[in-house]
Design a protein around this motif. Structure first.
Motif, short mmCIF file in Angstrom:
data_model
loop_
_atom_site.label_atom_id
_atom_site.label_comp_id
_atom_site.label_asym_id
_atom_site.label_seq_id
_atom_site.Cartn_x
_atom_site.Cartn_y
_atom_site.Cartn_z
N ASP A 44 38.22 27.04 42.38
CA ASP A 44 38.00 27.13 40.93
C ASP A 44 36.74 26.42 40.43
N THR A 49 34.38 30.30 43.13
CA THR A 49 35.10 31.37 42.45
C THR A 49 34.34 32.68 42.62
N LYS A 82 47.36 28.69 43.01
CA LYS A 82 46.98 28.71 41.60
C LYS A 82 45.63 29.43 41.42
N PHE A 83 44.67 29.09 42.27
CA PHE A 83 43.33 29.69 42.25
C PHE A 83 43.43 31.20 42.50
N LYS A 86 45.12 32.99 39.51
CA LYS A 86 44.25 32.99 38.33
C LYS A 86 43.19 34.08 38.41
N HIS A 87 42.66 34.32 39.62
CA HIS A 87 41.55 35.27 39.78
C HIS A 87 41.93 36.56 40.50
#
Length: 157
Positions: A44, A49, A82-83, A86-87
């Protein structure tokens, strides 16, 4: 300090690490297929990212070329999950929390930012051939254009 970095023609150092989703992944799981093993500093952050999204956007092309993509950082599995969520990442992210694999691949290095020296992961990519030997190495990776360059190298194997 890191061991020397493996080079083209060397047998890739063994990797078995926990991944997002709760399983573990070993390089040996992919014997007979090319593996793109890329190391990145931290989930992140802008460059990391962009790189992860780049590999995700091209994952079908890598699949078509028979290759597997594995991203490695020292972040925890929970942070990877989580990363990834999220993406919308579609690549495996491996947690090298102890730094052992980073050491064996020579990417745990002294870095310098704003005059401050610290230890961190140097962005690097290793293309491991179907025979388990390193076919290409990219050191100090610049994210722009990198995923495309790696895909071309996979296709050239």
């Amino acid at each position: 300090m890191s061991q020397s970095r493996p080079d083209i023609g060397d047998i890739a150092p063994h990797v078995t690490l926990p991944r997002d989703g709760g399983n573990s992944v070993s390089l040996s799981d992919f014997r007979g297929k090319p593996v793109v093993l890329y190391f990145y500093p931290k989930d992140d952050t802008p460059g990391c990212t962009k790189e992860a999204i780049g590999f995700t956007e091209m994952v079908d092309a890598f699949d078509a070329a028979g290759a597997v993509i594995l991203g490695v950082s020292k972040d925890t599995v929970a942070k990877h999950e989580k990363f990834s969520a999220k993406h919308g990442l579609k690549i495996a992210l491996l947690s090298d929390a102890e730094g052992d694999v980073c050491e064996r691949y020579g990417v745990w290095v002294e870095k310098n930012m704003y005059g401050k020296t610290y230890m961190g992961i140097e962005r690097a990519t290793f293309l491991i051939g179907a025979d388990g030997k390193i076919a290409r190495v990219w050191n100090k990776v610049k994210v722009a254009g990198h995923v495309e360059e790696v895909l071309e190298a996979v296709k050239a194997l």
